[in-house]
Design a protein around this motif. Structure first.
Motif, PDB file in Angstrom:
ATOM      1  N   GLN A 179      17.510   2.800   2.496  1.00 57.61           N
ATOM      2  CA  GLN A 179      17.330   2.110   3.487  1.00 57.61           C
ATOM      3  C   GLN A 179      17.676   0.741   3.535  1.00 57.61           C
ATOM      4  OE1 GLN A 179      15.777   2.954   6.024  1.00 57.61           O
ATOM      5  NE2 GLN A 179      14.248   4.617   5.538  1.00 57.61           N
ATOM      6  N   HIS A 180      17.603   0.132   2.348  1.00 58.37           N
ATOM      7  CA  HIS A 180      18.428  -0.864   2.498  1.00 58.37           C
ATOM      8  C   HIS A 180      19.851  -1.373   2.412  1.00 58.37           C
ATOM      9  CE1 HIS A 180      18.389  -5.236   0.645  1.00 58.37           C
ATOM     10  NE2 HIS A 180      19.259  -4.974   0.114  1.00 58.37           N
ATOM     11  N   SER A 181      20.417  -0.170   2.037  1.00 53.61           N
ATOM     12  CA  SER A 181      21.911  -0.037   2.011  1.00 53.61           C
ATOM     13  C   SER A 181      22.293  -0.054   3.630  1.00 53.61           C
ATOM     14  CB  SER A 181      22.561   1.257   1.368  1.00 53.61           C
ATOM     15  OG  SER A 181      22.247   2.293   2.075  1.00 53.61           O
ATOM     16  N   ARG A 182      21.639   0.401   4.458  1.00 48.54           N
ATOM     17  CA  ARG A 182      21.996   0.476   5.865  1.00 48.54           C
ATOM     18  C   ARG A 182      22.279  -1.078   6.434  1.00 48.54           C
ATOM     19  NH1 ARG A 182      17.427   3.456   8.990  1.00 48.54           N
ATOM     20  NH2 ARG A 182      18.656   2.959  10.826  1.00 48.54           N
ATOM     21  N   GLY A 183      21.806  -1.958   5.958  1.00 48.60           N
ATOM     22  CA  GLY A 183      22.239  -3.297   6.215  1.00 48.60           C
ATOM     23  C   GLY A 183      21.188  -3.725   7.541  1.00 48.60           C
ATOM     24  N   ARG A 198       0.789  -1.276  -0.089  1.00 47.77           N
ATOM     25  CA  ARG A 198       0.079  -0.096   0.070  1.00 47.77           C
ATOM     26  C   ARG A 198       0.912   1.266   0.046  1.00 47.77           C
ATOM     27  NH1 ARG A 198      -4.953   0.037   3.566  1.00 47.77           N
ATOM     28  NH2 ARG A 198      -4.826   2.130   2.519  1.00 47.77           N
ATOM     29  N   GLU A 199       2.082   0.993   0.411  1.00 45.56           N
ATOM     30  CA  GLU A 199       2.959   2.418   0.378  1.00 45.56           C
ATOM     31  C   GLU A 199       3.900   2.548  -0.904  1.00 45.56           C
ATOM     32  OE1 GLU A 199       5.183   3.045   3.838  1.00 45.56           O
ATOM     33  OE2 GLU A 199       3.392   2.588   5.361  1.00 45.56           O
ATOM     34  N   VAL A 200       3.826   3.483  -1.259  1.00 46.95           N
ATOM     35  CA  VAL A 200       4.515   3.786  -2.528  1.00 46.95           C
ATOM     36  C   VAL A 200       5.830   4.349  -2.110  1.00 46.95           C
ATOM     37  CG1 VAL A 200       4.730   5.033  -4.853  1.00 46.95           C
ATOM     38  CG2 VAL A 200       2.455   4.141  -4.020  1.00 46.95           C
ATOM     39  N   VAL A 201       6.956   3.433  -2.441  1.00 46.78           N
ATOM     40  CA  VAL A 201       8.369   3.956  -1.801  1.00 46.78           C
ATOM     41  C   VAL A 201       8.990   4.377  -3.136  1.00 46.78           C
ATOM     42  CG1 VAL A 201      10.461   2.985  -0.793  1.00 46.78           C
ATOM     43  CG2 VAL A 201       7.936   2.138  -0.104  1.00 46.78           C
ATOM     44  N   ALA A 202       9.560   5.451  -2.863  1.00 43.47           N
ATOM     45  CA  ALA A 202      10.636   6.050  -3.786  1.00 43.47           C
ATOM     46  C   ALA A 202      11.768   4.810  -3.975  1.00 43.47           C
ATOM     47  CB  ALA A 202      11.071   7.454  -3.620  1.00 43.47           C
ATOM     48  N   PRO A 203      12.268   4.889  -5.348  1.00 40.43           N
ATOM     49  CA  PRO A 203      13.375   3.815  -5.412  1.00 40.43           C
ATOM     50  C   PRO A 203      14.758   4.383  -4.737  1.00 40.43           C
ATOM     51  CG  PRO A 203      12.313   4.243  -7.590  1.00 40.43           C
ATOM     52  CD  PRO A 203      11.674   5.269  -6.517  1.00 40.43           C
ATOM     53  N   ASN A 244      10.228   0.852   6.055  1.00 40.59           N
ATOM     54  CA  ASN A 244      10.919   0.690   4.952  1.00 40.59           C
ATOM     55  C   ASN A 244      12.449   0.325   5.469  1.00 40.59           C
ATOM     56  OD1 ASN A 244       9.217   0.841   2.857  1.00 40.59           O
ATOM     57  ND2 ASN A 244       9.168   2.874   3.315  1.00 40.59           N
ATOM     58  N   VAL A 245      12.609   0.234   7.105  1.00 34.18           N
ATOM     59  CA  VAL A 245      13.824   0.143   7.573  1.00 34.18           C
ATOM     60  C   VAL A 245      14.746  -1.230   6.971  1.00 34.18           C
ATOM     61  CG1 VAL A 245      13.053  -1.180   9.550  1.00 34.18           C
ATOM     62  CG2 VAL A 245      15.204   0.339   9.598  1.00 34.18           C
ATOM     63  N   PHE A 246      14.073  -2.237   6.824  1.00 30.72           N
ATOM     64  CA  PHE A 246      14.754  -3.596   6.094  1.00 30.72           C
ATOM     65  C   PHE A 246      14.615  -3.701   4.781  1.00 30.72           C
ATOM     66  CE2 PHE A 246      13.521  -4.722  10.720  1.00 30.72           C
ATOM     67  CZ  PHE A 246      14.896  -4.369  11.206  1.00 30.72           C
ATOM     68  N   GLY A 247      14.187  -2.811   3.826  1.00 31.89           N
ATOM     69  CA  GLY A 247      13.993  -2.913   2.596  1.00 31.89           C
ATOM     70  C   GLY A 247      12.779  -3.525   2.268  1.00 31.89           C
ATOM     71  N   PRO A 248      12.585  -3.534   0.872  1.00 26.89           N
ATOM     72  CA  PRO A 248      11.220  -4.299   0.479  1.00 26.89           C
ATOM     73  C   PRO A 248      10.839  -5.573   0.720  1.00 26.89           C
ATOM     74  CG  PRO A 248      12.667  -3.774  -1.374  1.00 26.89           C
ATOM     75  CD  PRO A 248      13.473  -3.146  -0.206  1.00 26.89           C
ATOM     76  N   GLY A 249      11.866  -6.420   1.071  1.00 25.83           N
ATOM     77  CA  GLY A 249      11.793  -7.673   1.444  1.00 25.83           C
ATOM     78  C   GLY A 249      11.380  -8.047   2.563  1.00 25.83           C
ATOM     79  N   GLY A 250      11.435  -7.150   3.662  1.00 26.92           N
ATOM     80  CA  GLY A 250      11.145  -7.172   5.240  1.00 26.92           C
ATOM     81  C   GLY A 250      12.324  -7.816   5.781  1.00 26.92           C
ATOM     82  N   GLY A 251      11.995  -8.244   7.006  1.00 28.51           N
ATOM     83  CA  GLY A 251      13.081  -8.843   7.928  1.00 28.51           C
ATOM     84  C   GLY A 251      12.851 -10.017   8.611  1.00 28.51           C
ATOM     85  N   SER A 252      11.550 -10.469   8.310  1.00 22.68           N
ATOM     86  CA  SER A 252      11.098 -11.658   9.203  1.00 22.68           C
ATOM     87  C   SER A 252      12.013 -12.845   9.222  1.00 22.68           C
ATOM     88  CB  SER A 252       9.632 -12.206   8.769  1.00 22.68           C
ATOM     89  OG  SER A 252       8.816 -11.027   8.996  1.00 22.68           O
TER      90      SER A 252
END
Length: 472
Positions: A244-248, A233-238, A396-404
């Protein structure tokens, strides 16, 4: 009409109920297999492999140790790819194939090396089932009901640990070797059916879906967890997603001090469990002359309380947090670990190894089971809460794939480290200086974890992430 029937069938096959059942069944089966082999190992080593009984403790230690050893490098790798794949059904099926092959190798015991290879396959496959299964379970439950979901699944997981050694010992003594092994093979077959029955919606980890497209999706699709639906539902700018993803993932998680406390709790719990599994069968045979059936039954005392109390403990954690229940559970366990060595041939404190001594041992095991009900799974719960709190602040802290999946790979790695250290610590102590010092070591570990839990574990109810229908 046929199209409607097919739609209803697909709706049932993608239901949240089936997801939870399949994940829980897989976790039950993995725990059943781990506990199953414990009372049957002496028979496998001495009768089927024809090894000297003097080597039984050593090979028992090694076969339990190797399960944890292979899990340590496997967990982060599996967690990384599980968060990137668009399907959780495929990793679950692959893990089950590996588990089947490994179980057949262990059961057939053609040689020592084949048994080792079988345990390695079981270990890697078990890691996959745990990581993906728990990720499916927690995503379906959401943070609001996390304690109840883990408590519910914990009852079945505990039932697997409980029934494994009981069935192995009883069936081996009463019906024979292959009659015993037929039980886990039947559970594996049921797991295959359940996992093939799942119909998945494509996970949004690899795709960006517009708000309109997300709203147009069938509202009856229950496989969407709150995290997954939020991502759609959230549109995230590339550029933002990339930043966010680069933070690791791991650098973010390990920036939280309570992460270390959670992982220490997980590792300590598996260390104690594997330490018991390594030393109890040999100790009970030497002290009380017990055979495989009563050795398997003694594990009932440590597991039954957890099975029945798990839903209540989950509810309690949802209300008051983790600090008090976990600290009390570990603190009460500490003196009980020491008291396990009182009953025996040495007649320590006048208890002896007769009926009174055996009854005292059984009661102590029940006491440990009651205390562990409040400590079991606490590290996993704490780590999952950390993940949800971070995602509540920044979806979006863990990127689009989530962190589960990566979160559970962390707990699985810690659990595996405990599986490595437990047999090494207690097995070596039992061999060199006796069972007394092995259990004293477990008591010291329990005391340290109790202090750690009081200092670092949260004393509040879990943070609730907004559900998709609440965001609109």
């Amino acid at each position: 009409m046929a199209g409607g029937d097919n739609g209803e069938a697909r709706s049932w096959r993608r239901s949240k109920t089936l997801i939870i059942f399949t994940a829980t069944l897989g976790l039950f089966t993995e725990n059943f297999l781990y506990g199953f082999v414990v009372p049957i190992l002496p028979y496998m080593i001495e009768k089927r492999l024809n090894l000297d009984p003097a080597y039984t403790q050593r090979f028992t230690t090694e076969l339990l140790f190797i399960l944890g050893l292979v899990s340590v490098p496997a967990a982060p790798i599996i967690g990384h790819f599980a968060d990137k794949t668009t399907s959780r059904k495929i990793p679950l099926l692959i893990s089950l194939v590996g588990c089947t092959i490994g179980t057949l190798l262990v059961a057939s015991t053609p040689s020592v090396w084949a048994v080792y290879l079988g345990r390695i396959l079981q270990g890697i496959s078990g890691v996959g089932a745990w990581i993906v299964g728990f990720a499916m379970l927690t995503d379906a439950a959401g943070p609001k009901h996390l304690g109840k979901a883990l408590g519910f699944s914990g009852s079945f997981i505990t039932a697997g640990v409980l029934t494994g050694p009981v069935i192995a010992g009883a069936f081996l003594q009463w019906f024979g070797y292959w009659a015993a092994w037929s039980v886990p093979l039947i559970f594996i077959a049921i797991c295959f059916v359940a996992r093939l029955a799942i119909v998945e919606d494509r996970r949004p980890a690899q795709t960006k879906v517009s708000t309109t497209a997300a709203l147009d999706r069938d509202e009856s699709s229950p496989l969407l967890s709150s995290d997954a639906y939020r991502n759609e539902r959230e549109v995230v700018a590339p550029e933002e997603a990339k930043t966010q993803h680069s933070r690791g993932f791991y650098s973010i998680m390990f920036s939280q001090g309570s992460t270390y406390a959670a992982l220490f709790n997980v590792a300590a719990f598996s260390l104690v469990i594997s330490g018991f599994d390594t030393t109890l069968p040999v100790h009970l045979r030497e002290e009380f002359g017990w055979r495989s059936a009563p050795i398997g039954l003694i594990f009932l005392g440590i597991q039954i309380p957890s099975m029945f109390l798990a839903p209540f403990v989950g509810w309690l954690r949802d209300r008051v947090g983790l600090r008090w229940p976990t600290t009390i559970g570990w603190a009460v366990s500490t003196p009980l670990f020491w008291f396990l060595v009182v009953p025996g041939k040495d007649n320590f404190l006048g208890v002896g190894d007769g009926a009174r001594g055996q009854a005292a041992f059984a009661v102590t095991m029940v006491g440990i089971g009651l205390a562990w009900s409040f400590a079991r799974g606490a590290g996993t719960f704490q780590l999952t809460m950390i993940m949800h709190e971070l995602k509540a602040k920044d979806p979006n802290v863990f990127g689009p794939g989530g962190g589960s999946s990566r979160t559970f790979s962390m707990t699985e790695t810690s659990f595996a480290i405990g599986l490595v250290l437990g047999p090494l610590l207690t097995g070596a102590l039992a061999d060199v200086v006796g069972f007394y010092y092995a259990t004293c070591a477990l008591a010291c570990v329990s005391a340290l974890v109790s202090i750690n839990s009081w200092i670092y574990f949260t004393h509040k109810a879990p943070v609730r992430e907004p559900l998709a229908d609440e965001e609109a």
